[in-house]
Design a protein around this motif. Structure first.
Motif, PDB file in Angstrom:
ATOM      1  N   PHE A 148      16.870   4.639  -9.152  1.00 33.33           N
ATOM      2  CA  PHE A 148      16.627   3.549  -8.207  1.00 33.33           C
ATOM      3  C   PHE A 148      15.226   3.711  -7.646  1.00 33.33           C
ATOM      4  O   PHE A 148      14.802   4.828  -7.284  1.00 33.33           O
ATOM      5  CB  PHE A 148      17.644   3.597  -7.064  1.00 33.33           C
ATOM      6  CG  PHE A 148      17.404   2.572  -5.982  1.00 33.33           C
ATOM      7  CD1 PHE A 148      17.970   1.319  -6.060  1.00 33.33           C
ATOM      8  CD2 PHE A 148      16.574   2.859  -4.888  1.00 33.33           C
ATOM      9  CE1 PHE A 148      17.753   0.371  -5.068  1.00 33.33           C
ATOM     10  CE2 PHE A 148      16.356   1.917  -3.899  1.00 33.33           C
ATOM     11  CZ  PHE A 148      16.948   0.665  -3.981  1.00 33.33           C
ATOM     12  N   ALA A 149      14.484   2.578  -7.552  1.00 25.14           N
ATOM     13  CA  ALA A 149      13.146   2.587  -6.950  1.00 25.14           C
ATOM     14  C   ALA A 149      12.931   1.253  -6.270  1.00 25.14           C
ATOM     15  O   ALA A 149      13.376   0.198  -6.765  1.00 25.14           O
ATOM     16  CB  ALA A 149      12.075   2.828  -8.002  1.00 25.14           C
ATOM     17  N   LEU A 150      12.226   1.314  -5.122  1.00 24.25           N
ATOM     18  CA  LEU A 150      11.933   0.110  -4.357  1.00 24.25           C
ATOM     19  C   LEU A 150      10.431  -0.021  -4.206  1.00 24.25           C
ATOM     20  O   LEU A 150       9.769   0.911  -3.712  1.00 24.25           O
ATOM     21  CB  LEU A 150      12.597   0.184  -2.972  1.00 24.25           C
ATOM     22  CG  LEU A 150      12.239  -0.957  -2.011  1.00 24.25           C
ATOM     23  CD1 LEU A 150      12.712  -2.294  -2.547  1.00 24.25           C
ATOM     24  CD2 LEU A 150      12.851  -0.684  -0.628  1.00 24.25           C
ATOM     25  N   PHE A 151       9.914  -1.156  -4.666  1.00 25.25           N
ATOM     26  CA  PHE A 151       8.505  -1.488  -4.481  1.00 25.25           C
ATOM     27  C   PHE A 151       8.423  -2.623  -3.473  1.00 25.25           C
ATOM     28  O   PHE A 151       9.243  -3.566  -3.506  1.00 25.25           O
ATOM     29  CB  PHE A 151       7.873  -1.933  -5.804  1.00 25.25           C
ATOM     30  CG  PHE A 151       7.672  -0.818  -6.802  1.00 25.25           C
ATOM     31  CD1 PHE A 151       6.441  -0.177  -6.911  1.00 25.25           C
ATOM     32  CD2 PHE A 151       8.707  -0.409  -7.625  1.00 25.25           C
ATOM     33  CE1 PHE A 151       6.259   0.840  -7.830  1.00 25.25           C
ATOM     34  CE2 PHE A 151       8.531   0.595  -8.541  1.00 25.25           C
ATOM     35  CZ  PHE A 151       7.298   1.236  -8.655  1.00 25.25           C
ATOM     36  N   ASN A 152       7.441  -2.547  -2.556  1.00 26.79           N
ATOM     37  CA  ASN A 152       7.305  -3.598  -1.544  1.00 26.79           C
ATOM     38  C   ASN A 152       6.569  -4.795  -2.125  1.00 26.79           C
ATOM     39  O   ASN A 152       6.243  -4.839  -3.323  1.00 26.79           O
ATOM     40  CB  ASN A 152       6.604  -3.049  -0.293  1.00 26.79           C
ATOM     41  CG  ASN A 152       5.208  -2.510  -0.617  1.00 26.79           C
ATOM     42  OD1 ASN A 152       4.635  -2.852  -1.639  1.00 26.79           O
ATOM     43  ND2 ASN A 152       4.686  -1.650   0.242  1.00 26.79           N
ATOM     44  N   SER A 153       6.306  -5.767  -1.260  1.00 24.37           N
ATOM     45  CA  SER A 153       5.652  -6.998  -1.720  1.00 24.37           C
ATOM     46  C   SER A 153       4.230  -6.759  -2.180  1.00 24.37           C
ATOM     47  O   SER A 153       3.656  -7.605  -2.883  1.00 24.37           O
ATOM     48  CB  SER A 153       5.666  -8.046  -0.601  1.00 24.37           C
ATOM     49  OG  SER A 153       5.007  -7.548   0.558  1.00 24.37           O
ATOM     50  N   ASP A 154       3.641  -5.628  -1.791  1.00 24.51           N
ATOM     51  CA  ASP A 154       2.282  -5.289  -2.251  1.00 24.51           C
ATOM     52  C   ASP A 154       2.313  -4.496  -3.543  1.00 24.51           C
ATOM     53  O   ASP A 154       1.283  -3.891  -3.930  1.00 24.51           O
ATOM     54  CB  ASP A 154       1.547  -4.492  -1.169  1.00 24.51           C
ATOM     55  CG  ASP A 154       1.300  -5.323   0.084  1.00 24.51           C
ATOM     56  OD1 ASP A 154       1.139  -6.563  -0.072  1.00 24.51           O
ATOM     57  OD2 ASP A 154       1.286  -4.768   1.188  1.00 24.51           O
ATOM     58  N   GLU A 155       3.474  -4.440  -4.203  1.00 25.58           N
ATOM     59  CA  GLU A 155       3.632  -3.731  -5.474  1.00 25.58           C
ATOM     60  C   GLU A 155       3.379  -2.225  -5.318  1.00 25.58           C
ATOM     61  O   GLU A 155       2.861  -1.566  -6.229  1.00 25.58           O
ATOM     62  CB  GLU A 155       2.690  -4.322  -6.554  1.00 25.58           C
ATOM     63  CG  GLU A 155       2.902  -5.778  -6.878  1.00 25.58           C
ATOM     64  CD  GLU A 155       4.143  -5.971  -7.726  1.00 25.58           C
ATOM     65  OE1 GLU A 155       4.379  -5.178  -8.630  1.00 25.58           O
ATOM     66  OE2 GLU A 155       4.878  -6.938  -7.446  1.00 25.58           O
ATOM     67  N   GLU A 156       3.779  -1.649  -4.182  1.00 25.91           N
ATOM     68  CA  GLU A 156       3.634  -0.212  -3.951  1.00 25.91           C
ATOM     69  C   GLU A 156       5.023   0.398  -3.822  1.00 25.91           C
ATOM     70  O   GLU A 156       5.932  -0.196  -3.230  1.00 25.91           O
ATOM     71  CB  GLU A 156       2.827   0.049  -2.680  1.00 25.91           C
ATOM     72  CG  GLU A 156       1.369  -0.403  -2.783  1.00 25.91           C
ATOM     73  CD  GLU A 156       0.604  -0.153  -1.491  1.00 25.91           C
ATOM     74  OE1 GLU A 156       1.272   0.184  -0.470  1.00 25.91           O
ATOM     75  OE2 GLU A 156      -0.620  -0.297  -1.484  1.00 25.91           O
ATOM     76  N   LEU A 157       5.174   1.617  -4.360  1.00 25.76           N
ATOM     77  CA  LEU A 157       6.454   2.308  -4.313  1.00 25.76           C
ATOM     78  C   LEU A 157       6.759   2.746  -2.886  1.00 25.76           C
ATOM     79  O   LEU A 157       5.962   3.430  -2.246  1.00 25.76           O
ATOM     80  CB  LEU A 157       6.429   3.527  -5.260  1.00 25.76           C
ATOM     81  CG  LEU A 157       7.724   4.329  -5.342  1.00 25.76           C
ATOM     82  CD1 LEU A 157       8.859   3.481  -5.877  1.00 25.76           C
ATOM     83  CD2 LEU A 157       7.519   5.580  -6.208  1.00 25.76           C
TER      84      LEU A 157
END
Length: 742
Positions: free
Chosen positions: A100-109
């Motif tokens: 599982f990984a979550l990237f924010n709206s700025d495409e950063e982990l």
């Protein structure tokens, strides 16, 4: 405002320190002061007031600190709860069995669990918060644990991965080394972020592959059984030109031992073993086949034939497969080719027989056409030759009938005229039948008004109907139909004439009905009706229901002409009849598409007022002596002054010599030496004052009618109807009387 010695923005401790220093300084100044007056006491009083202010300010500051401590405590509680939630989220994510990984709206982990990237240990340490999505994809593409196809580079894989990332929903399988598979899926969060899940699907893929292998094995066995049961020989080669499939029929057709067909055998080896035993056709050679097999580009399908031995013929078809392999099929077409050759030989023999028979039929057809043309020419010539003396006879009889005073002689002359009229009708019918049968009939289709034609029929047939005691009713119509005026007139004239002839009592009704884009013209009668058995034969030549009728009443050609004329004009003809109650003949004619003025019937100009013919000078141009003499006698009987000539030149010489311009020109259409009366009348009219012209002829062609109509000439067909000729002359007299005096 009095300036304050204490800065309210200073901390409480600092303010207390300043107040103590101020109080100490004031006390020292009081003690040192030599002035014992009220000034010292005032200063002391001020110091005491300052101390009270310091104490009050201190209390306020303590209350403000208490107020600040309460939000700080709540904030600390919220921070503790946030940390607990974050810890719980991390623990929950860690318990997930997938990466599982979550990237924010700025495409950063933002965060990931320990299973994210577990199949790629070489990049696991680089998966930390702050890593961009592009960097993550580059790390994955360059991982040594990612198994890429031989034809794909890490950069190409990364480009494809980034292109997939732009989709709203992404899911695909990535192959790892050691035959492991990871399913990667992406999901969008409401704030524009991206959640990536990595699932190990190795077991699922292995089960699917095992099932696929089992199905492939079953299919392979089925295909093998199918190949062995088809009548074609098959050889299948892979992209490296190795034999991977065949059937026994191939070895039989190629006459090669089955042991030579082995898995992995090269195409060149097999081809060289049997190429010497076969012969290629002219369109294909062994070099062409080898070039096709070794081609690096797309191979088009090949189809050719080879001969094995003296009698066997094989049809060969080669086609490339999607994996660059190819399949070759062999079909024994010996029997088909032998049958085809036999068919060709039979066809040639049949063609020769057909050619011979066709030649015989062509000769017979030419003979028939020659006979038919001879018959048509004979009928036309005979009719024309008969019409000339017939016209003369009618003119002589007409002159005799108008000159004799004895009633018996006048009655005989009248009967002779009626007999000649019957002959005229028979000849006209023969001419019509001859034209229609020979295909020489020409039509001129135009918009034809029915009203004037029906009115003329009423005027023409009403006396005959009244003579038999019949009620003839012809309903008026303002319709325009698309037809040939001459043939339509002949069709309706024959139908009305037959209805009157075969009806003894009752009535004859002529009317029209609208049927969509067509008009149906119907002729009803109350005659004896037509038996069912006779409804086909009545349209044949010389067929009459009343066999006892005389030839003067017709030869049974009317309905034959009607049927042929309707077929020529594509007008449907129908018959409805009931024995004892009458018959209905119907002609279906298309309505004219646009209203227009139809060309007037070219036979005669309108009949003028009756007048005196004694002042009329008529020029007759007729090459036949008897006809010219009969015309002269008839016209002189009516009081006309006649100048009779045999040719145009004779007429021009006579008119020039006597210095007279004729009031009317009557010219035969066919003169001697191929000259035409229409041309002679036109030239003489230009020279001598353009008098009215009437052309007399046995030619009933549309071209002649159109020529006379365009020139303004009257036209009377032979045999000449004296009434029409008299009306023409009377009309000329009326026009002469109406002309102004010079």
């Amino acid at each position: 405002m009095t300036p304050s010695l204490i800065d309210p923005n200073d901390p409480v401790e600092r303010q207390n320190e300043k107040l103590l220093k101020i109080a100490e300084s004031l006390m020292r100044r009081v003690e040192e002061s030599t002035d014992a007056s009220g000034a010292a006491y005032a200063q002391f009083q001020r110091a005491a007031m300052l101390e009270q202010e310091v104490r009050a300010r201190t209390l306020e500051l303590e209350r403000a600190l208490d107020l600040l401590n309460e939000p700080n405590a709540r904030l600390a509680q919220a921070n503790r709860e946030t940390e607990a939630a974050r810890s719980n989220l991390a623990n929950a994510i860690e318990t997930v069995q997938e990466g599982f990984a979550l990237f924010n709206s700025d495409e950063e982990l933002v965060m990931c669990n320990s299973r994210f990237g577990m199949h790629m240990p070489d990049i696991r340490s680089a998966l930390v918060p702050g890593l961009t999505f592009t960097q993550y994809v580059e790390l994955v593409s360059e991982s040594q644990f990612l198994a890429l196809p031989d034809s794909e580079t890490p950069q190409q894989w990364a480009q494809k991965r980034m292109a997939r990332h732009a989709d709203e929903h992404v899911i695909f399988n990535a192959r790892m080394i050691w035959n492991r598979w990871v399913q990667v899926s992406e999901h969008r969060t409401p704030d524009g972020g991206t959640v990536i899940l990595q699932t190990d699907v190795t077991d699922i893929m292995r089960i699917e592959r095992q099932e696929r292998d089992r199905m492939l094995d079953d299919q392979a066995r089925l295909i093998r059984a199918t190949l062995e049961h088809i009548d074609q020989g098959l050889c299948i080669f892979d992209s490296k030109l190795r034999l991977v499939g065949w059937n026994k029929r191939a070895s039989e057709l190629l006459s090669q031992p089955a042991a030579r067909f082995q898995m992995g055998a090269q195409f060149a080896t097999l081809f060289n073993r049997f190429r010497a035993d076969v012969t290629f056709n002219d369109e294909m050679s062994a070099a062409d086949i080898e070039a096709w097999v070794s081609s690096d580009g797309n191979r088009p399908p090949l189809s050719f034939e080879i001969h094995r031995g003296r009698s066997h013929i094989l049809s060969v078809f080669a086609q490339e497969m999607p994996d660059r392999g190819f399949v070759i099929s062999f079909t024994d077409v010996t029997a088909e080719r032998q049958a085809a050759q036999a068919i060709i030989e039979s066809k040639e023999q049949l063609e020769q027989r057909v050619a011979d028979r066709t030649e015989e039929l062509a000769r017979a057809l030419k003979d028939a056409e020659r006979a038919n043309a001879t018959k048509s020419r004979f009928v036309a010539a005979a009719s024309h030759d008969l019409l000339q003396p017939l016209s003369a006879a009618k003119l002589y009889v007409s002159s005799l009938e108008s000159t004799v005073e004895d009633d018996t002689a006048r009655n005989v002359a009248h009967k002779a005229g009626s007999a000649l009229g019957s002959v005229e009708h028979i000849l006209e019918a023969l001419l019509d039948i001859s034209k229609l049968d020979s295909g020489q009939a020409s039509v001129h289709v135009s918009a034809v008004p029915l009203g004037p034609m029906l009115m003329q029929f009423g005027d023409a047939f009403r006396p005959a109907a009244h003579a038999k005691g019949l009620d003839l009713r012809i309903l008026p119509s303002a319709a325009l139909v698309q037809s040939d005026a001459t043939y339509l007139r002949r069709i309706l004239q024959n139908l009305i004439s037959n209805a009157i002839r075969y009806t003894d009592r009752g009535k004859v009704l002529v009317g029209v009905r609208r049927r969509g884009a067509h008009l149906v013209i119907e002729v009803h009668d109350t005659g004896p009706g037509i038996p069912e058995a006779a409804r086909d034969t009545i349209f044949q030549e010389f067929q009459r229901l009343d066999a006892a009728a005389s030839a003067a009443e017709g030869m049974g050609l009317g309905l034959a002409i009607v049927e042929r004329a309707c077929a020529l004009l594509d007008h449907s003809l129908s018959l409805s009849s009931e024995e004892g109650r009458g018959s209905v003949f119907s002609v279906r004619v298309p309505l004219a598409r646009a209203a227009g003025q139809a060309a007037p019937h070219p036979e005669l100009p309108a009949t003028g007022q009756s007048g005196d013919l004694h002042s009329l000078i008529a020029l007759i141009i007729e090459n036949e002596d008897n006809m010219r003499a009969a015309l002269t006698m008839a016209l002189e009987t009516w009081g006309v002054q006649v100048l009779d000539c045999a040719s145009e030149d004779e007429a021009r010489t006579l008119l020039t010599e006597i210095g007279v311009s004729p009031d009317v020109i009557i010219a035969d259409y066919q003169l001697d030496n191929g000259r035409m009366g229409t041309d002679a009348a036109q030239r003489l009219g230009v020279e001598f004052g353009s008098p009215p012209v009437c052309i007399i002829s046995a030619n009933r062609s549309v071209e002649l009618s159109e020529r006379c109509a365009s020139e303004g000439f009257g036209l009377i067909h032979k045999p000449i109807d004296t009434n029409k000729l008299l009306h023409f002359l009377l009309n000329c007299t009326a026009h002469q009387d109406a002309a102004p005096s010079p």
